[in-house]
Design a protein around this motif. Structure first.
Motif, mmCIF file in Angstrom:
data_model
loop_
_atom_site.group_PDB
_atom_site.id
_atom_site.type_symbol
_atom_site.label_atom_id
_atom_site.label_comp_id
_atom_site.label_asym_id
_atom_site.label_seq_id
_atom_site.Cartn_x
_atom_site.Cartn_y
_atom_site.Cartn_z
ATOM 1 N N ALA A 9 22.440 25.670 32.014
ATOM 2 C CA ALA A 9 22.144 25.126 33.343
ATOM 3 C C ALA A 9 20.830 24.344 33.321
ATOM 4 N N ALA A 10 19.834 24.892 32.653
ATOM 5 C CA ALA A 10 18.543 24.203 32.551
ATOM 6 C C ALA A 10 18.696 22.888 31.790
ATOM 7 N N LEU A 11 19.498 22.903 30.748
ATOM 8 C CA LEU A 11 19.730 21.687 29.967
ATOM 9 C C LEU A 11 20.437 20.631 30.818
ATOM 10 N N LYS A 28 7.639 13.218 28.236
ATOM 11 C CA LYS A 28 7.565 14.635 28.578
ATOM 12 C C LYS A 28 8.974 15.206 28.823
ATOM 13 N N SER A 29 9.779 14.471 29.570
ATOM 14 C CA SER A 29 11.143 14.916 29.853
ATOM 15 C C SER A 29 11.982 14.959 28.580
ATOM 16 N N SER A 30 11.800 13.974 27.730
ATOM 17 C CA SER A 30 12.548 13.945 26.464
ATOM 18 C C SER A 30 12.162 15.132 25.580
ATOM 19 N N HIS A 80 20.298 15.587 33.828
ATOM 20 C CA HIS A 80 20.396 14.879 35.107
ATOM 21 C C HIS A 80 19.093 14.139 35.396
ATOM 22 N N GLU A 81 17.990 14.797 35.117
ATOM 23 C CA GLU A 81 16.671 14.183 35.317
ATOM 24 C C GLU A 81 16.517 12.947 34.428
ATOM 25 N N LEU A 82 16.936 13.064 33.186
ATOM 26 C CA LEU A 82 16.812 11.934 32.261
ATOM 27 C C LEU A 82 17.754 10.783 32.621
ATOM 28 N N ALA A 83 18.803 11.084 33.363
ATOM 29 C CA ALA A 83 19.743 10.033 33.772
ATOM 30 C C ALA A 83 19.181 9.190 34.916
#
Length: 84
Positions: A37-39, A60-62, A44-47
């Protein structure tokens, strides 16, 4: 007279997992679900194109995404060792 052949013992079937192993497997399954779920959240954030506007935020997100993937892989390996 020739001696009668004694049958070779069959290889022992894999023993059923102990209650402790079953409990550990259930715990790891719950951790795997949470990690997945966290992944998904990170993916979704990276999209979101807005994330890529700031290079530091994107990096940081990567990095968090890579760490989450690595942690999930480790959980799967632990689960496989316990669940057999």
């Amino acid at each position: 007279p020739p001696k009668p052949r004694t049958p070779k013992p069959e290889p022992a079937a894999a023993a059923a997992p102990s209650k402790n192993q079953q409990r550990q497997a259930k715990k790891l399954e719950a951790e795997i679900e949470a990690a997945e779920a966290a992944l998904r959240e990170l993916e979704h954030e990276l999209a979101d194109p807005a994330v890529w506007n700031d290079p530091r935020s994107a990096a940081k997100s990567s990095k968090r995404h890579e760490q989450a993937k690595r942690a999930l892989q480790e959980l799967y390996e632990q689960w496989e060792a316990v669940a057999g």
